[in-house]
Design a protein around this motif. Structure first.
Motif, PDB file in Angstrom:
ATOM      1  N   LEU A 182       0.852  -1.189   0.000  1.00 23.74           N
ATOM      2  CA  LEU A 182       0.000   0.000   0.000  1.00 23.74           C
ATOM      3  C   LEU A 182       0.888   1.238   0.000  1.00 23.74           C
ATOM      4  O   LEU A 182       1.565   1.530   0.975  1.00 23.74           O
ATOM      5  N   LEU A 183       0.903   1.960  -1.097  1.00 23.89           N
ATOM      6  CA  LEU A 183       1.742   3.148  -1.209  1.00 23.89           C
ATOM      7  C   LEU A 183       1.089   4.360  -0.559  1.00 23.89           C
ATOM      8  O   LEU A 183       1.781   5.255  -0.100  1.00 23.89           O
ATOM      9  N   GLY A 184      -0.242   4.394  -0.550  1.00 21.37           N
ATOM     10  CA  GLY A 184      -0.930   5.512   0.067  1.00 21.37           C
ATOM     11  C   GLY A 184      -2.276   5.780  -0.573  1.00 21.37           C
ATOM     12  O   GLY A 184      -2.797   4.964  -1.341  1.00 21.37           O
ATOM     13  N   LEU A 185      -2.824   6.946  -0.255  1.00 21.75           N
ATOM     14  CA  LEU A 185      -4.113   7.378  -0.783  1.00 21.75           C
ATOM     15  C   LEU A 185      -3.912   8.596  -1.671  1.00 21.75           C
ATOM     16  O   LEU A 185      -3.078   9.449  -1.379  1.00 21.75           O
ATOM     17  N   ALA A 186      -4.697   8.662  -2.723  1.00 22.88           N
ATOM     18  CA  ALA A 186      -4.661   9.825  -3.613  1.00 22.88           C
ATOM     19  C   ALA A 186      -6.092  10.252  -3.888  1.00 22.88           C
ATOM     20  O   ALA A 186      -6.998   9.421  -3.922  1.00 22.88           O
ATOM     21  N   GLU A 187      -6.270  11.545  -4.047  1.00 27.25           N
ATOM     22  CA  GLU A 187      -7.588  12.069  -4.400  1.00 27.25           C
ATOM     23  C   GLU A 187      -7.475  12.775  -5.735  1.00 27.25           C
ATOM     24  O   GLU A 187      -6.545  13.532  -5.974  1.00 27.25           O
TER      25      GLU A 187
END
Length: 180
Positions: free
Chosen positions: A146-151
């Motif tokens: 899991l690299l992260g969250l993006a919007e």
């Protein structure tokens, strides 16, 4: 731009824009392919995509197993097909016309990944991908994919390192004991 479904077959060998190699910095912009699994939307680096196909378009010659749902041939390459709908959720998969297979070029092999559907391509810079909040330190090593969250717009994307996600991990005896 968000599409309802992918074209019958999409060859991803030609980049849509020039990409620079190496780790993604804060300002470097890359293309990410977005797809749905279990009501959530994920994104993976488009450089790992070889092609997109509807599930029915693959010539499958073995179909036995749960997560590795079949073995197929695409462009003369024999590859396993991993059903991520089973791996990411407890529900039995229902194949429909929007069920897509993403053919991946990984560092160790070529394989297919069944998803609920591909949505589109988005451009993200490194600064657009934020760490996942409230991720416990003891859990973080087990979810390093899991690299992260993006919007982007109204959408929230879970950005994954597909090479790490699809890697087979050996379970040590210490981990087995801790899990019991």
């Amino acid at each position: 731009m968000q599409t309802n479904h992918t074209p019958a077959i999409m060859d991803a060998s030609e980049p849509l824009q020039a990409r620079s190699p190496g780790p993604q910095g804060d300002t470097e912009v890359r293309q990410y392919l977005t797809f749905r699994l279990g009501g959530l939307e994920y994104a993976l680096d488009y450089r790992n995509v070889q092609e997109l196909r509807p599930l029915q378009a693959l010539e499958r010659f073995a179909a036995d197993g749960q997560i590795i749902s079949s073995v197929a041939v695409s462009r003369g390459i024999i590859m396993p097909i991993v059903d991520m709908r089973i791996a990411f959720g407890p529900r039995p998969p229902a194949h429909d016309p929007r069920t897509d297979v993403i053919i991946l070029k990984l560092s160790s092999c070529v394989m297919g990944m069944v998803t609920d559907g591909v949505t589109d391509l988005v451009m993200l810079a490194g600064r657009d991908i934020r760490p996942i909040p409230n991720l416990a330190a003891e859990v973080a090593p087990n979810v390093d994919y899991l690299l992260g969250l993006a919007e982007t717009g109204q959408r929230r994307l879970i950005v994954v390192d597909i090479d790490k996600l699809m890697a087979i991990r050996r379970v040590t005896r210490d981990r087995l004991g801790a899990a019991a």
